[in-house]
Design a protein around this motif. Structure first.
Motif, short mmCIF file in Angstrom:
data_model
loop_
_atom_site.label_atom_id
_atom_site.label_comp_id
_atom_site.label_asym_id
_atom_site.label_seq_id
_atom_site.Cartn_x
_atom_site.Cartn_y
_atom_site.Cartn_z
N UNK C 17 33.74 3.09 -35.43
CA UNK C 17 33.98 4.38 -34.30
C UNK C 17 32.72 5.26 -34.12
N UNK C 18 31.83 5.41 -35.22
CA UNK C 18 30.52 6.04 -34.80
C UNK C 18 29.95 5.32 -33.70
N UNK C 19 29.66 3.97 -33.97
CA UNK C 19 28.83 3.28 -32.81
C UNK C 19 29.45 3.20 -31.63
N UNK C 20 30.46 3.07 -31.42
CA UNK C 20 31.32 3.07 -30.17
C UNK C 20 30.97 4.25 -29.33
N UNK C 21 31.07 5.76 -30.05
CA UNK C 21 30.83 6.81 -29.51
C UNK C 21 29.53 7.35 -29.55
N UNK C 65 21.33 1.14 -30.74
CA UNK C 65 20.62 0.39 -29.95
C UNK C 65 20.86 -0.94 -30.61
N UNK C 66 20.63 -1.13 -31.54
CA UNK C 66 20.81 -2.53 -32.31
C UNK C 66 22.25 -2.94 -32.04
N UNK C 67 23.43 -1.91 -32.15
CA UNK C 67 24.74 -2.22 -32.14
C UNK C 67 24.85 -2.80 -30.68
N UNK C 68 24.42 -2.26 -29.84
CA UNK C 68 24.59 -2.43 -28.49
C UNK C 68 24.08 -3.86 -28.10
N UNK C 69 23.05 -4.43 -28.58
CA UNK C 69 22.50 -5.65 -28.32
C UNK C 69 23.22 -6.80 -29.11
N UNK C 70 23.79 -6.35 -30.28
CA UNK C 70 24.59 -7.38 -31.11
C UNK C 70 25.78 -7.36 -30.38
N UNK C 131 10.27 -0.83 -30.12
CA UNK C 131 9.57 -1.52 -29.01
C UNK C 131 9.70 -3.08 -29.34
N UNK C 132 9.41 -3.59 -30.75
CA UNK C 132 9.49 -4.92 -31.04
C UNK C 132 10.92 -5.32 -30.77
N UNK C 133 11.80 -4.61 -31.36
CA UNK C 133 12.96 -4.89 -31.23
C UNK C 133 13.56 -5.13 -29.63
N UNK C 134 13.06 -4.39 -28.87
CA UNK C 134 13.29 -4.56 -27.64
C UNK C 134 12.61 -5.64 -26.95
N UNK C 135 11.39 -6.16 -27.32
CA UNK C 135 10.75 -7.25 -27.01
C UNK C 135 11.49 -8.40 -27.16
N UNK C 136 12.20 -8.60 -28.31
CA UNK C 136 12.77 -9.87 -28.67
C UNK C 136 13.82 -10.34 -27.83
#
Lengths: 216, 216, 216, 216
Positions: C17-21, C65-70, C131-136
Motif C-alpha cells: 500500500x505504501x509503495x503504490x501510493x 523508484x526501485x519498486x517501480x522498476x522491479x 544514479x547507478x541504479x538508473x544506469x543499470x
DNA sequence: CATGAATGAGTTTTCATTCAT
DNA sequence: TATGAATGAAAACTCATTCAT
C-alpha cells in the motif's frame, strides 16, 4: 515631536492630503491594518515625506486623531447647545446637529471612536498622550454644555445634578447608536430622514424630565 | 473548516490554554498586533499546533471571539434580570452582575468589543461570520430582559414602551462607561468598590421613573 | 539502510500500500512536492510506520523508484523483443508492448523518468545510489536486446553496429514521445488506438534499413 | 501581473543578477528545492526585492523559465540549420552548435528541461502559462528547420516526409543524450572534445539517407 | 528637500521527524 | 510495535523605515 514641528517646514497642501487620506485609511483598517504606503499613494505624496513630517507611523496616527478632533471641533457650533431654554428642544437641536456632522465627517467619527480603543495597542510611549488627549474631548464637554440649561430648571431635591448629566450622556450615546444603526441601513440618508430619531430624542427628554410612571 | 474540525482531534486542555491566551493577547494587542508565536509561548504549546488546530491566524481569531462569547454566555445568569418586581433593584442587580462578569472576564469583554470593529479588516470570508455573530448578541437581549418587568408597572399614556427601553439601554451603556473608567483608575478593584456606581444606577432608575423636575 | 532492512519486520500488505501510493504521489508531485503525510493517508497507514520502515523521505523515494522498476521489469516479457527475424515486426511488437506497459503503469514510468533528474536534488548520499541504479536499467538493456536481431542481418560495411543501435534508441525515444503526446490528448485511449504510432514505428525501421534517398 | 510589471520599476542590473542566480539555483535544486533567500544572497540583493519584483516564488520561477528561453533563443543562430545543402553537414553543424550552446548555458538547458515536468507541481494558475510557453519552443521548431533542406533532396516515394522528420528528431534526442552523458563524465570538456559525437551525428544521417542494409 | 527603491527584521506558515501512549 | 499528535527548524512573505539619488 515638538522639536520636529519647529524644525521641519511643512507644505500645508501636502499636510491636508496626508491627513485626509490617513483619516480615511485609519478609519477603515485600524492602526495596525493601515499601510503607510497606501496613505502616501492616495495622498499623492512620497512615503519619505510622511516620515519626515511625522517621524513614524505612531506619530502619524496621533496627528490624524488630533486632526480629526480639531476638524470636528472647528465646525461644531456650540450655540445649538446653549441657545435654548427648553431642554427637549436643545437636545433635538444638538442631535440634529450631531447627525449633520456625522453625515459629513464619518471618518473623523470612526477614527475618534477607535482611537481610545487602539490606545492599548499603540507603541507604549504614546498611550498616555492619546489617552489624555482623548479625555479632554468627549464627555467632559457635554456635561459642561448641559450645565447652564440645567441651571434654569427647577430640579427635584432628591436628584443629584450629576445623575442627570450622566443620564443625559447615556441618552446621547443611545441616540448615537440609533443614528449609527440607521446610517448603516440607509447609507444614502439625508438629514430629513432622521426625523424619527429626533422625535425619539424629544421623548427621551420628556421622560427624563417627568418620569414614565403614572402619577398616583 | 467544519470538515477539518472533525478530522483533527484536539486536546481540550490545549484548546483551553490556547484560547485563554489568545483571548489575552487579542484583547491587549488587537488582531494585527498579536503574534501567534506569543500565544503559543504563553499557552506552552508549539506554534505548529495552532496552525494544525485553526488553520491560520484569522481562524484562530474567529475561534477566540466565539470562545469569548460562549464563555460569557455560559456564566451569565439571566435570572438576576428577571426575578425582580422593583425596577431599581433589578438594574442594581444587573449592574452588580455585569460588573462581576466584567471583573472576572475583562479580556472576553475587550475582544468582543473589538471584534466588530476588526471585522472590516479580517480576511473577507470571515467578515460575514463575525458580523452575524456580533448581531446576535448585544442590545436585542437587554430589551427582552427589561420587557417583563415593564409589564408589571403602570406607565404614563404619553410614553412609548420603546422609548423607555431605549433610554434604559442608554443608561446601561452609561453605567458601563462609568464602570470601565473606574476599572481603569483602580485596576485592582473588587465588587464592593463599585457601590457608588450601583447607587448611581438606582438614582438613574428613580429619575427615569419619576422624572427630575419638581412637581409644580 | 541494509541494516534496517534486516532488523525491521515489515508487513507485506502495508509495504504494497505504501509503495503504490508513494508511486502515485511522487509521480504527480515530484520528490519535494510530495508530502509523506499524504502517502500515509492514502495508504491507510500511520506516518510513523513509514519512517520506521524507510528511515526518512529520501529512502522512501529510493525504495519507490526501485519498486517501480522491479514492478515493470517483473511484467516485462523480453521475448517480444527477441522472437523475431524481421526487425520491423520486432520494433512494432516492442512498441506495442511498451505502450501496453505504459498504459497499465503510467506512474511507474513517470517516477522512473523523473528519478534521474531528481538525483541532483535528493540528499547527497543517495545521489550515487540512484544514479547507478538508473544506469543499470534503460539504454544498456535495449542495446542488448537489439543485438541478436542485428546479428541475423546483412549490414553495410561502412556502418558501425553501434550507430545502428544508437539510432534505434533515438527512434524508440521518438516513439515514446509520440506515445506520451497521444496519451495526453486521449487519456482514455486503449491499445488499438495506438495503431498509427505502431505504423510509424514500422516506417521508421524501413527507413533505417533502406534509407530515405532514391537510389540513383 | 502585467499590471504590477508596469507599476514597479526594476533595476536591470538587479534583474540580471536575480535571473542569473535564480537560473542557477532552480537548475540545481528544482522548484521546491530552491530557497528564495539563497537566490537573494547570491544575487547580492535583499529577499524583499524578489517579492517586490516577482510577487512570489512561483512567479519568480516562471520569470526564470522565460528568461532561460529568451536567453537561449537570443543567441541561437538558426542559420547553421538552414545554410546547408548537405544534410549530414547540416546536422553536424547543428549538433556542434547545440553543444556549444549547452556548454555555455547548461543551467538554461536544465531549467527548460525541468520546467515542463514541474508544471504539474507549480501553483495551479501557472500551469497553463508554463505549458503553453513550453509548447511554443521545442520540437515544432526543429521540424520547421529541417523542412527546407528536405525540399532539396530526392526522397523515396514510399517514405513520408513526416516519418523522416520524426526520425531526425529521435536522432537529435539521441545525440543530445550522448552529449549529456559525455558532459557528465567530463565536466570540463570543450567543444573539440565532442568530435566523436559529431562524427556519430554524421553517421546517423548517412544511415538515415541510405539505410544500413546491404543492397542486394 | 523630496523621492521611492531597497532593506531586513519580524511574522506567518509548512512539513519532515519524533516520541508518549 | 504501531500510532498520529506535537514539535520546531526552516521557508515564504510583509512592511515600517532608511538613504542614495
Amino acid at each position: 515631536m515638538t522639536e520636529k514641528d519647529t524644525k521641519i517646514p511643512k507644505d500645508p497642501e501636502k499636510i491636508t492630503r496626508i491627513m485626509t487620506n490617513a483619516l480615511d485609511e485609519f478609519a477603515h483598517h485600524g492602526y495596525r491594518g493601515t499601510k503607510t504606503a497606501n496613505i502616501a499613494d492616495k495622498a499623492a505624496v512620497s512615503k519619505g515625506i510622511i516620515f519626515r513630517y511625522y517621524g513614524n507611523k505612531a506619530h502619524l496616527y496621533l496627528a490624524t486623531v488630533k486632526y480629526a478632533t480639531d476638524h470636528i471641533m472647528a465646525v461644531a457650533d456650540y450655540r445649538v447647545w446653549q441657545d435654548s431654554q427648553d431642554l427637549g428642544e436643545m437636545i433635538a437641536n444638538a442631535t440634529k446637529y450631531k447627525i449633520q456632522l456625522q453625515l459629513k465627517y464619518p471618518e473623523e467619527f470612526k477614527v475618534l471612536l477607535d482611537a481610545y480603543a487602539e490606545v492599548g495597542d499603540a507603541p507604549a510611549p504614546l498611550k498616555h498622550e492619546i489617552a489624555q488627549f482623548y479625555a479632554q474631548q468627549t464627555s467632559g464637554n457635554i456635561k459642561a454644555l448641559i450645565a447652564p440649561v440645567l441651571d434654569r430648571l427647577a430640579i427635584r431635591d432628591d436628584v443629584s445634578r450629576e445623575s442627570i448629566q450622566n443620564l443625559m450622556m447615556g441618552m446621547m450615546t443611545q441616540i448615537g447608536a440609533e443614528t449609527k444603526a440607521f446610517m448603516q441601513k440607509h447609507p444614502q440618508a439625508s438629514l430629513t430622514d432622521f426625523d424619527t430619531i429626533i422625535k425619539h430624542a424629544k421623548q427621551y427628554v420628556t421622560i427624563l424630565e417627568h418620569g414614565f410612571l403614572k402619577k398616583s
